[in-house]
Design a protein around this motif. Structure first.
Motif, PDB file in Angstrom:
ATOM      1  N   LYS A 263       0.890  -1.132   0.173  1.00  0.00           N
ATOM      2  CA  LYS A 263      -0.089   0.026  -0.003  1.00  0.00           C
ATOM      3  C   LYS A 263       0.930   1.317  -0.265  1.00  0.00           C
ATOM      4  N   LEU A 264       0.600   2.145  -0.846  1.00  0.00           N
ATOM      5  CA  LEU A 264       1.521   3.218  -1.047  1.00  0.00           C
ATOM      6  C   LEU A 264       0.646   4.501  -1.095  1.00  0.00           C
ATOM      7  N   ALA A 265       0.716   5.551  -0.175  1.00  0.00           N
ATOM      8  CA  ALA A 265      -0.125   6.801  -0.226  1.00  0.00           C
ATOM      9  C   ALA A 265       0.562   7.961  -0.932  1.00  0.00           C
ATOM     10  N   LEU A 266       0.219   8.695  -1.591  1.00  0.00           N
ATOM     11  CA  LEU A 266       0.883   9.779  -2.216  1.00  0.00           C
ATOM     12  C   LEU A 266       0.099  11.249  -1.814  1.00  0.00           C
ATOM     13  N   VAL A 267       0.745  12.090  -1.379  1.00  0.00           N
ATOM     14  CA  VAL A 267      -0.407  13.410  -0.863  1.00  0.00           C
ATOM     15  C   VAL A 267       0.542  14.490  -1.599  1.00  0.00           C
ATOM     16  N   GLY A 268      -0.402  15.298  -2.315  1.00  0.00           N
ATOM     17  CA  GLY A 268      -0.081  16.351  -3.047  1.00  0.00           C
ATOM     18  C   GLY A 268      -0.572  17.808  -2.791  1.00  0.00           C
ATOM     19  N   LYS A 269       0.280  18.864  -2.926  1.00  0.00           N
ATOM     20  CA  LYS A 269      -0.142  20.161  -2.579  1.00  0.00           C
ATOM     21  C   LYS A 269      -0.881  20.716  -3.749  1.00  0.00           C
ATOM     22  N   GLY A 270      -2.114  21.184  -3.518  1.00  0.00           N
ATOM     23  CA  GLY A 270      -2.880  21.680  -4.434  1.00  0.00           C
ATOM     24  C   GLY A 270      -3.484  23.150  -4.406  1.00  0.00           C
ATOM     25  N   ILE A 271      -2.429  24.007  -4.149  1.00  0.00           N
ATOM     26  CA  ILE A 271      -2.792  25.600  -4.035  1.00  0.00           C
ATOM     27  C   ILE A 271      -2.937  26.191  -5.242  1.00  0.00           C
ATOM     28  N   THR A 272      -4.203  26.370  -5.914  1.00  0.00           N
ATOM     29  CA  THR A 272      -4.517  26.675  -7.276  1.00  0.00           C
ATOM     30  C   THR A 272      -4.090  28.156  -7.660  1.00  0.00           C
ATOM     31  N   PHE A 273      -3.959  28.594  -6.553  1.00  0.00           N
ATOM     32  CA  PHE A 273      -3.188  30.130  -6.786  1.00  0.00           C
ATOM     33  C   PHE A 273      -2.811  30.656  -5.379  1.00  0.00           C
ATOM     34  N   ASP A 274      -1.689  31.052  -5.227  1.00  0.00           N
ATOM     35  CA  ASP A 274      -0.993  31.239  -4.081  1.00  0.00           C
ATOM     36  C   ASP A 274      -0.566  33.046  -4.302  1.00  0.00           C
ATOM     37  N   SER A 275      -1.484  33.811  -3.482  1.00  0.00           N
ATOM     38  CA  SER A 275      -1.088  35.258  -3.275  1.00  0.00           C
ATOM     39  C   SER A 275      -0.201  35.595  -2.108  1.00  0.00           C
ATOM     40  N   GLY A 276       0.029  34.587  -1.253  1.00  0.00           N
ATOM     41  CA  GLY A 276       0.646  34.513   0.060  1.00  0.00           C
ATOM     42  C   GLY A 276      -0.399  34.805   1.256  1.00  0.00           C
ATOM     43  N   GLY A 277      -1.483  35.333   0.900  1.00  0.00           N
ATOM     44  CA  GLY A 277      -2.449  35.362   1.764  1.00  0.00           C
ATOM     45  C   GLY A 277      -2.271  36.970   2.493  1.00  0.00           C
ATOM     46  N   LEU A 278      -2.542  37.263   3.518  1.00  0.00           N
ATOM     47  CA  LEU A 278      -2.089  38.464   4.181  1.00  0.00           C
ATOM     48  C   LEU A 278      -0.742  38.783   4.420  1.00  0.00           C
ATOM     49  N   SER A 279      -0.057  37.715   4.276  1.00  0.00           N
ATOM     50  CA  SER A 279       1.606  37.787   4.097  1.00  0.00           C
ATOM     51  C   SER A 279       1.879  37.900   2.566  1.00  0.00           C
ATOM     52  N   LEU A 280       1.419  38.959   2.017  1.00  0.00           N
ATOM     53  CA  LEU A 280       1.231  39.103   0.493  1.00  0.00           C
ATOM     54  C   LEU A 280       2.710  39.121   0.000  1.00  0.00           C
ATOM     55  N   LYS A 281       2.527  38.183  -1.087  1.00  0.00           N
ATOM     56  CA  LYS A 281       3.888  38.103  -2.051  1.00  0.00           C
ATOM     57  C   LYS A 281       3.863  39.432  -2.831  1.00  0.00           C
ATOM     58  N   PRO A 282       5.138  39.849  -3.170  1.00  0.00           N
ATOM     59  CA  PRO A 282       5.082  41.069  -4.139  1.00  0.00           C
ATOM     60  C   PRO A 282       4.682  40.471  -5.636  1.00  0.00           C
ATOM     61  N   ALA A 283       4.291  41.449  -6.270  1.00  0.00           N
ATOM     62  CA  ALA A 283       3.796  41.283  -7.466  1.00  0.00           C
ATOM     63  C   ALA A 283       4.368  40.259  -8.451  1.00  0.00           C
ATOM     64  N   ALA A 284       5.641  40.501  -8.608  1.00  0.00           N
ATOM     65  CA  ALA A 284       6.537  39.758  -9.387  1.00  0.00           C
ATOM     66  C   ALA A 284       6.504  38.048  -8.879  1.00  0.00           C
ATOM     67  N   GLY A 285       6.424  37.883  -7.463  1.00  0.00           N
ATOM     68  CA  GLY A 285       6.226  36.553  -6.882  1.00  0.00           C
ATOM     69  C   GLY A 285       5.065  35.997  -7.321  1.00  0.00           C
ATOM     70  N   MET A 286       4.200  36.567  -7.752  1.00  0.00           N
ATOM     71  CA  MET A 286       2.645  35.977  -7.822  1.00  0.00           C
ATOM     72  C   MET A 286       2.560  35.355  -9.469  1.00  0.00           C
ATOM     73  N   GLN A 287       3.516  35.649 -10.136  1.00  0.00           N
ATOM     74  CA  GLN A 287       3.166  35.481 -11.388  1.00  0.00           C
ATOM     75  C   GLN A 287       3.244  33.926 -12.053  1.00  0.00           C
ATOM     76  N   ALA A 288       3.960  33.200 -11.276  1.00  0.00           N
ATOM     77  CA  ALA A 288       4.080  31.581 -11.381  1.00  0.00           C
ATOM     78  C   ALA A 288       3.104  30.989 -10.664  1.00  0.00           C
ATOM     79  N   MET A 289       2.296  31.711  -9.789  1.00  0.00           N
ATOM     80  CA  MET A 289       1.691  30.893  -8.743  1.00  0.00           C
ATOM     81  C   MET A 289       0.407  30.144  -9.008  1.00  0.00           C
TER      82      MET A 289
END
Length: 509
Positions: A263-289
């Motif tokens: 039995k193998l379990a796989l767990v995947g991170k699925g943040i469909t867009f990451d703005s950083g939340g209130l700890s906001l990323k700079p604009a350039a840091g969001m372009q590939a998010m």
């Protein structure tokens, strides 16, 4: 989500000059004495004349180099394509990865050509399969959201691929090509999910895409919406998704063949867009998010490939999906959340959100007592600082970590084992909760792994063997295409997980 068309794939053993195709690909090696044709299918006279002309044509044989020439009267192809193999040495066989990259590079760069015959040095079934796999990976394009006018300007991927090999008639060739086809489909489906804009791919549509992709396979899909997540106590996923108008999802996929022993379990991170939340990323840091859901796309398509291959191994994938947005309902720095299983986390940085959704997934996966857990995530910028944009990190329990590295080497993907230093755990201590989500800045990739390890469960008092794959840089290519890797989504880690599952099955039998 639109499914990309898939090229036809075949292998033939006849004379390369007699294979009808729009393009015939021939390998050129790079040597200290200049470029050389490698196993040319042309007549000796034509090969000698072409070899003498290589320097005049600017051909060096360097990897990723492709030169187009008019076809010759003696071949059925309209065009000759000289594809660089990179440095070669007399008597030293080319690696499967060299063949993959060369085939993928050639097919990618001659997009707009309907059919291609690959006369690369592929005398064995394994080498021919590598050529086929690379070609399929190179034949990828993403034009789903272009208007008809601009889509027509993008050269269509190669539609017909023929591998010329002396091993074409061997019994093992058919399953080898089928495996290449399945891997190509899985990697390209992962790329397409990663390339989707966040306006179109968000938790609800990602879950729907997972169900759609699994439709024809023996895979059970369960989708937990925000109400079910609330009832069950999945505080990590809910906390990250609180700031978005698009509520989170947890998708569980199960492939359970009757004859499975592992039995193998796989767990995947699925943040469909990451703005950083209130700890906001700079604009350039969001372009590939939009790519921050790459880990979930990987574990989804790896499981589907394993199911399509019919491997006798039980695999469960957990897709931890949320959108991390700032709003009046978003979680705040200093908030305390309760993850699935009851552990409390002080949120010091809302941009360290991936580990929060993964915490829920790791606990849920652990409850089913698998033989091993592998998680995959575009988790930290520190991964790129440590290993760059083409090498992924693998950390965790030594046995699983080393097995993942061996599988990656076989698959042709670049992974490097990294430690999880014990002294980093103290930096995650919280004054108000069981653990903080942010700790030591230096070595942040390993600090994140330290956090995740806390949520891996035990069976009979022993920690479940676990490995963490940080693919932050390699999952999304912001530079120029290379080899079989396109711009943007790469699909990295899918082939490694499939190879790992194959290795587990081999050891179990």
């Amino acid at each position: 989500m639109n499914k990309a068309s898939e090229p036809s794939l075949s292998a033939v053993s006849k004379d390369g000059r007699k294979v009808s195709a729009n393009a015939l690909v021939i390998g050129v090696g790079q040597t200290p004495d200049g470029p050389v044709l490698i196993e040319s299918p042309l007549t000796p006279k034509a090969s000698a004349a072409l070899s003498a002309s290589l320097p005049l044509l600017g051909v060096t044989g360097a990897a990723d180099e492709v030169h187009r020439l008019p076809g010759l009267p003696e071949v059925e192809a309209d065009m000759l394509v000289l594809a660089g193999l990179g440095k070669v040495s007399p008597g030293v066989a080319l690696t499967e990865e060299t063949l993959r990259r060369t085939a993928g590079s050639a097919v990618r760069q001659i997009a707009g050509t309907g059919s291609v015959a690959l006369a690369l040095p592929a005398g064995s079934v394994a080498d021919a399969a590598a050529v086929a796999e690379g070609a399929l990976l190179g034949a990828y394009s993403f034009t789903e959201h272009r208007s008809a006018a601009t889509a027509e300007k993008v050269p269509a991927p190669v539609a017909e691929i023929t591998v010329i090999t002396a091993a074409a008639d061997e019994k093992a060739m058919k399953p080898a090509l089928e495996r290449a086809r399945i891997l190509g489909r899985a990697v390209n489906a992962t790329r397409t999910l990663v390339n989707q804009p966040p306006s179109h791919l968000y938790p609800e549509t990602f879950a729907a895409a997972a169900k759609d992709l699994a439709k024809s396979l023996p895979v059970k899909v369960t989708v937990m919406d925000e109400k079910k997540l609330e009832r069950e106590g999945f505080g990590g996923i809910l906390g990250v998704g609180k700031g978005s108008s698009r509520p989170p999802r947890l998708v569980k996929l199960e492939y359970a063949p009757l004859r499975s022993k592992v039995k193998l379990a796989l767990v995947g991170k699925g943040i469909t867009f990451d703005s950083g939340g209130l700890s906001l990323k700079p604009a350039a840091g969001m372009q590939a998010m939009k790519s921050d859901m790459g880990g979930a796309a990987v574990v989804l398509n790896a499981l589907l490939a394993i199911a399509e291959l019919g491997l006798p191994i039980k695999v469960t994938s957990w897709l931890c999906i949320a959108e991390n947005m700032p709003s009046g309902t978003a979680q705040r720095p200093s908030d305390v959340m309760t993850t699935y299983g009851g552990r409390t986390v002080e949120v010091l940085n809302t941009d360290a959100e991936g580990r929060l959704v993964m915490a829920d997934g790791l606990v849920a996966a652990s409850e089913e007592a698998p033989d091993a857990i592998i998680d995959v995530a575009t988790l930290t910028g520190a991964q790129m600082i440590a290993l760059g944009n083409r090498v992924s990190a693998v950390m965790g329990e030594e046995g699983v970590r080393d097995a993942v590295k061996a599988a990656a080497d076989r698959a042709g993907e670049l992974f490097w084992p990294m430690p999880i230093p014990e002294e980093l755990r103290a930096s995650l201590d919280s004054q108000v909760a069981d653990i903080a989500n942010h700790g030591e800045r230096f070595g942040g990739m390993m600090t994140a792994a330290t956090f995740l390890r806390e949520f891996v469960g035990e069976v009979n008092g022993t920690k479940i063997p676990w490995a963490h794959l940080d693919i932050a840089g390699p999952a999304f290519n912001e530079g120029a295409p290379y080899g079989y890797v396109p711009k943007e989504g790469t699909g990295v880690a899918v082939r490694t997980l499939v190879a790992y599952a194959e290795d587990v099955v081999s050891r179990a039998s």
